[in-house]
Design an enzyme around this catalytic site. Structure first.
Site, mmCIF file in Angstrom:
data_model
loop_
_atom_site.group_PDB
_atom_site.id
_atom_site.type_symbol
_atom_site.label_atom_id
_atom_site.label_comp_id
_atom_site.label_asym_id
_atom_site.label_seq_id
_atom_site.Cartn_x
_atom_site.Cartn_y
_atom_site.Cartn_z
ATOM 1 N N THR A 1 -9.388 8.406 -24.454
ATOM 2 C CA THR A 1 -9.734 9.661 -23.740
ATOM 3 C C THR A 1 -8.413 10.213 -23.616
ATOM 4 O O THR A 1 -7.553 10.276 -23.004
ATOM 5 C CB THR A 1 -10.776 9.595 -22.692
ATOM 6 N N ARG B 1 -3.701 17.592 -12.066
ATOM 7 C CA ARG B 1 -4.850 18.696 -11.512
ATOM 8 C C ARG B 1 -4.991 18.182 -10.004
ATOM 9 O O ARG B 1 -5.450 17.174 -9.566
ATOM 10 C CB ARG B 1 -6.209 18.293 -12.342
ATOM 11 N N LYS C 1 0.028 21.802 -17.005
ATOM 12 C CA LYS C 1 0.260 20.447 -17.984
ATOM 13 C C LYS C 1 1.584 21.151 -18.873
ATOM 14 O O LYS C 1 1.786 22.537 -18.970
ATOM 15 C CB LYS C 1 -0.997 20.375 -18.628
ATOM 16 N N THR D 1 -5.472 12.527 -17.164
ATOM 17 C CA THR D 1 -5.782 12.856 -18.540
ATOM 18 C C THR D 1 -5.122 13.806 -19.404
ATOM 19 O O THR D 1 -4.823 13.971 -20.436
ATOM 20 C CB THR D 1 -7.335 12.944 -18.719
ATOM 21 N N SER E 1 -8.864 23.705 -16.570
ATOM 22 C CA SER E 1 -9.878 23.290 -17.428
ATOM 23 C C SER E 1 -11.237 24.083 -16.913
ATOM 24 O O SER E 1 -11.638 25.026 -16.533
ATOM 25 C CB SER E 1 -9.959 21.984 -17.933
ATOM 26 N N HIS E 2 -12.109 23.092 -17.034
ATOM 27 C CA HIS E 2 -13.623 23.402 -16.731
ATOM 28 C C HIS E 2 -13.953 23.036 -15.141
ATOM 29 O O HIS E 2 -15.022 23.608 -14.559
ATOM 30 C CB HIS E 2 -14.570 22.212 -17.413
ATOM 31 N N ASP F 1 -10.431 27.156 -19.732
ATOM 32 C CA ASP F 1 -9.220 27.474 -20.781
ATOM 33 C C ASP F 1 -9.381 27.603 -21.975
ATOM 34 O O ASP F 1 -8.723 27.535 -22.961
ATOM 35 C CB ASP F 1 -8.158 26.475 -20.218
ATOM 36 N N ASP G 1 -15.244 26.847 -22.143
ATOM 37 C CA ASP G 1 -14.830 26.643 -20.582
ATOM 38 C C ASP G 1 -13.803 27.371 -20.141
ATOM 39 O O ASP G 1 -13.327 28.436 -20.563
ATOM 40 C CB ASP G 1 -14.728 25.034 -20.597
ATOM 41 N N GLU H 1 -14.182 14.647 -29.201
ATOM 42 C CA GLU H 1 -14.367 13.708 -28.052
ATOM 43 C C GLU H 1 -15.661 14.164 -27.584
ATOM 44 O O GLU H 1 -16.324 15.307 -27.597
ATOM 45 C CB GLU H 1 -13.444 14.024 -27.040
ATOM 46 N N GLU H 2 -16.292 13.396 -26.888
ATOM 47 C CA GLU H 2 -17.667 13.262 -26.588
ATOM 48 C C GLU H 2 -17.581 14.469 -25.231
ATOM 49 O O GLU H 2 -18.704 15.007 -24.936
ATOM 50 C CB GLU H 2 -18.108 12.136 -25.654
ATOM 51 N N SER H 3 -16.436 14.568 -24.610
ATOM 52 C CA SER H 3 -16.220 15.609 -23.488
ATOM 53 C C SER H 3 -16.362 17.105 -23.963
ATOM 54 O O SER H 3 -15.523 17.825 -23.535
ATOM 55 C CB SER H 3 -15.182 15.204 -22.784
ATOM 56 N N LYS I 1 -7.551 20.636 -28.365
ATOM 57 C CA LYS I 1 -9.051 20.958 -28.847
ATOM 58 C C LYS I 1 -9.336 22.616 -28.757
ATOM 59 O O LYS I 1 -8.582 23.179 -28.038
ATOM 60 C CB LYS I 1 -10.057 20.247 -28.094
ATOM 61 N N ARG J 1 -17.819 7.156 -15.168
ATOM 62 C CA ARG J 1 -18.365 7.464 -16.170
ATOM 63 C C ARG J 1 -18.796 6.498 -17.106
ATOM 64 O O ARG J 1 -18.232 5.402 -17.422
ATOM 65 C CB ARG J 1 -17.381 8.579 -17.211
ATOM 66 N N ASP K 1 -10.634 25.260 -24.629
ATOM 67 C CA ASP K 1 -10.677 24.271 -25.203
ATOM 68 C C ASP K 1 -11.994 23.549 -25.612
ATOM 69 O O ASP K 1 -12.159 22.892 -26.451
ATOM 70 C CB ASP K 1 -9.584 23.267 -25.133
ATOM 71 N N ARG K 2 -12.780 23.603 -24.576
ATOM 72 C CA ARG K 2 -14.047 22.855 -25.025
ATOM 73 C C ARG K 2 -14.941 23.852 -25.648
ATOM 74 O O ARG K 2 -14.987 25.117 -25.500
ATOM 75 C CB ARG K 2 -14.774 22.359 -23.542
HETATM 76 C C1 G16 Z 1 -9.535 16.680 -20.718
HETATM 77 C C2 G16 Z 1 -8.836 16.097 -21.765
HETATM 78 C C3 G16 Z 1 -9.808 15.595 -22.828
HETATM 79 C C4 G16 Z 1 -10.827 14.398 -21.893
HETATM 80 C C5 G16 Z 1 -11.448 15.351 -21.037
HETATM 81 C C6 G16 Z 1 -12.255 14.325 -20.057
HETATM 82 O O1 G16 Z 1 -10.221 17.740 -21.117
HETATM 83 O O2 G16 Z 1 -8.150 17.255 -22.546
HETATM 84 O O3 G16 Z 1 -8.970 14.652 -23.756
HETATM 85 O O4 G16 Z 1 -11.707 14.065 -22.684
HETATM 86 O O5 G16 Z 1 -10.434 15.694 -19.954
HETATM 87 O O6 G16 Z 1 -11.370 13.294 -19.452
HETATM 88 P P1 G16 Z 1 -11.715 12.247 -18.249
HETATM 89 O O7 G16 Z 1 -12.747 11.508 -18.838
HETATM 90 O O8 G16 Z 1 -10.494 11.575 -17.835
HETATM 91 O O9 G16 Z 1 -12.189 13.044 -16.938
HETATM 92 P P2 G16 Z 1 -10.130 19.227 -20.518
HETATM 93 O O10 G16 Z 1 -11.149 20.149 -21.059
HETATM 94 O O11 G16 Z 1 -10.678 18.837 -18.963
HETATM 95 O O12 G16 Z 1 -8.801 19.592 -20.520
#
Ligand code: G16
Length: 543
Positions: free
Chosen positions: A344, A22, A126, A18, A113-114, A279, A277, A363-365, A376, A496, A281-282
């Site tokens: 997503t 990672r 990335k 996504t 990320s998180h 990096d 988080d 996004e919901e995330s 984001k 999920r 972005d959240r």
């Molecule tokens: C990444 C993506 C987001 C996505 C999230 C969850 O966020 O940038 O667009 O919504 O992963 O993705 P998945 O449901 O496929 O785990 P981040 O903050 O991890 O870079």
């Protein structure tokens, strides 16, 4: 120039997910694993000769090693200049801005990320393109294809660059400029928000806590919230980025930011609580006694954005990922603007933002952002909330309740089953897909089903198609269950399940979320046979 060409053999598993590649740190530490991926990336980017590349990361373990590798390889592959954040630090939205601001060719952002960090934690690489956004699928597909046949990589035989010192250094013929990671980003925020109104609010005693979770937003939040906006020292906590995030899990959700949640629900809660988080972005936003779901946050920010100077003229449109609740759709309808539903992954917003068709995305995330960058942006969301609170003179709870009273409430929750055996998860999804026609025809559990499909996105800007983006089951009353496998996990599969139920204006908006969704949870369990297949009695995480 002392370019070395080094023979290597391909790895089979360098398919970006996504958000980039990672894996566990130890996985990245295999011989040439990093080099193979970066060379595959560079091989997939024509016309990079003499161009500028941005490099930075969230400061996690292995960041410094990979930055030096990337700089040497950029020099050997013909880039003309590298801009790198001091100390190797650049938040994801900060990197996006630097790419755009300096007209760079692209950027490499090092982050998982998180996900947790440290020698036993996760790492990630990335690539962001010249618009500042995550590489589109056509680039990530090319990188993956290249990674499967790669036979050699190029690197300059030079010593490490001193990342602690701002200014210009040289790696063979290439310029390396170490830049302040915060300054340009802070200047951008000042153009978007009413800093005077927010500063005046802090002066009159408004109290806030921002938890940077020992991750990358620490220096950004300190400089902006305590520096520019004058919030008292100590407003930003855990502000020093650490390679292992202080042993914590830099995911600003109700599990890992529980201390903040407890504070905000307690008797001495400040007016506003927020976190970001790994990096940056959240975001997590909690008012005194009121948690705001990311889906609601998107809708509320879009409905009130005009209160911030950067959006005073109104917004062109809104986009949300498919599993995100439809709360924002009602705002778009009322404003008479475009609304888009994408797969997503932030990369899917890029074309809509570039084409000027949407201004705000979410996004919901826990992700929200706008056309100011192409990622984001956690701190942006926090600052927009502060701007709205300052201009409306209302608290978070009041703003949320008024929003529901006007637009109705979308009760919403996500249930995650982590580290499920991959084969089991894939079979569960395949069997569910096979059931969809029968569900549509016959309903399920006595409920009529009006939508049962596997989401396919048609990008209205470039005409590309992305299939198999999640199974959607929609009921006649507007309720919805979505099933997807995460594209960001590093061990096994994460299933999920996204649950949503709409309660119109005038309805009961005061129910407990899980209780309001209990019938949908039961339906999800029985239609997908989650317990029987995975052996799990309950989800690992509920958000
Ligand atoms: C990444 C993506 C987001 C996505 C999230 C969850 O966020 O940038 O667009 O919504 O992963 O993705 P998945 O449901 O496929 O785990 P981040 O903050 O991890 O870079």
């Amino acid at each position: 120039m002392s370019v070395k060409i080094i023979a290597t053999t391909p790895y089979e598993d360098q398919k970006p997910g996504t958000s980039g590649l990672r894996k566990r740190v130890v996985h990245f530490q295999q011989p040439n694993y990093v080099e193979n991926f970066i060379q595959s990336l560079f091989d997939s980017l024509p016309e990079k000769q003499g161009k500028t590349l941005v490099i930075g990361g969230d400061g996690r373990y292995f960041n410094d090693t990979v930055i030096q590798i990337a700089i040497r390889m950029a020099a050997a592959n013909g880039f003309g200049r590298v801009l790198v954040g001091q100390g190797g630090i650049l938040s994801t939205p900060g990197a996006s801005h630097v790419i755009r601001h300096y007209g760079a060719f692209g950027g490499i952002v090092l982050s998982a990320s998180h996900n947790p960090g440290g020698p036993d934690g996760d790492f990630g690489i990335k690539y962001n393109a010249s618009n500042g956004g995550p590489a589109p699928e056509r680039i990530t597909d090319a990188v993956y294809a290249r990674s499967r046949v790669i036979t050699e990589y190029k690197s300059a035989d030079t010593p490490d660059v001193d990342l602690s010192r701002k200014g210009i250094q040289h790696v063979e013929g290439m310029i390396v400029e170490v830049i302040d990671p915060v300054a340009d980003y802070a200047a951008l925020m000042e153009t978007l928000f009413d800093f005077d109104a927010i500063a005046a609010m802090f002066k009159t005693g408004f109290r806030m806590r921002f938890d940077a979770m020992h991750a990358v937003t620490g220096p950004y939040a300190k400089a902006i919230i305590e520096g520019h906006l004058g919030a008292p020292d100590g407003t930003v906590i855990n502000a020093v980025p650490l390679p292992d995030f202080g042993g914590g899990h830099p995911d600003p959700n109700l599990v890992y930011a529980k201390d903040l949640y407890d504070l905000m629900m307690g008797p001495d809660a400040p007016d506003f609580g927020a976190a970001s988080d790994g990096d940056g972005d959240r975001n997590l936003v909690i008012g005194r006694g009121r948690f705001v779901t990311p889906s609601d946050s998107l809708a509320i920010l879009a409905a009130n954005a005009h209160l911030a100077p950067g959006y005073a003229k109104g917004i062109a449109g809104i986009a949300r990922s498919m599993p995100t609740s439809a709360a924002a759709d009602r705002v778009a309808e009322k404003l008479g603007i475009e609304m888009h539903e994408t797969p997503t992954g932030w990369k899917f917003f890029g074309n809509l933002l570039d084409a000027g068709r949407v201004t705000i995305c979410g996004e919901e995330s826990a992700g929200t952002g706008s056309d100011h960058v192409r990622e984001k942006d956690g701190l942006w969301a926090v600052l927009l909330w502060l701007n709205i609170i300052a201009r409306r003179g209302a608290g978070v709870d009041e703003i949320v309740r008024e929003h529901w009273a006007t637009y109705g409430r979308n009760y919403y929750s996500r249930h995650d089953y982590e580290e499920v055996d991959s084969e089991t998860a894939n079979r569960l999804m395949a069997d569910l897909r096979a059931k969809l026609p029968a569900l549509l025809a016959d309903g399920f559990g006595g409920r009529e089903i009006v939508l049962a499909d596997d989401f396919t996105y048609h990008d209205p800007v470039d005409g590309s198609t992305s299939a198999s983006q999640g199974v959607r089951i929609g009921f006649a009353d507007g309720s919805r269950i979505v099933f997807r496998l995460s594209g960001t996990g590093t061990v096994g599969a994460t299933l999920r399940i996204y649950l949503e139920r709409y309660e119109a204006p005038g309805g009961d908006h005061e129910r407990e979320t899980q209780e309001a969704l209990a019938d949908l949870v039961a339906l999800a369990e029985s239609v997908a046979e989650i317990g029987a297949r995975t052996g799990r009695a309950a989800p690992s995480v509920i958000t």
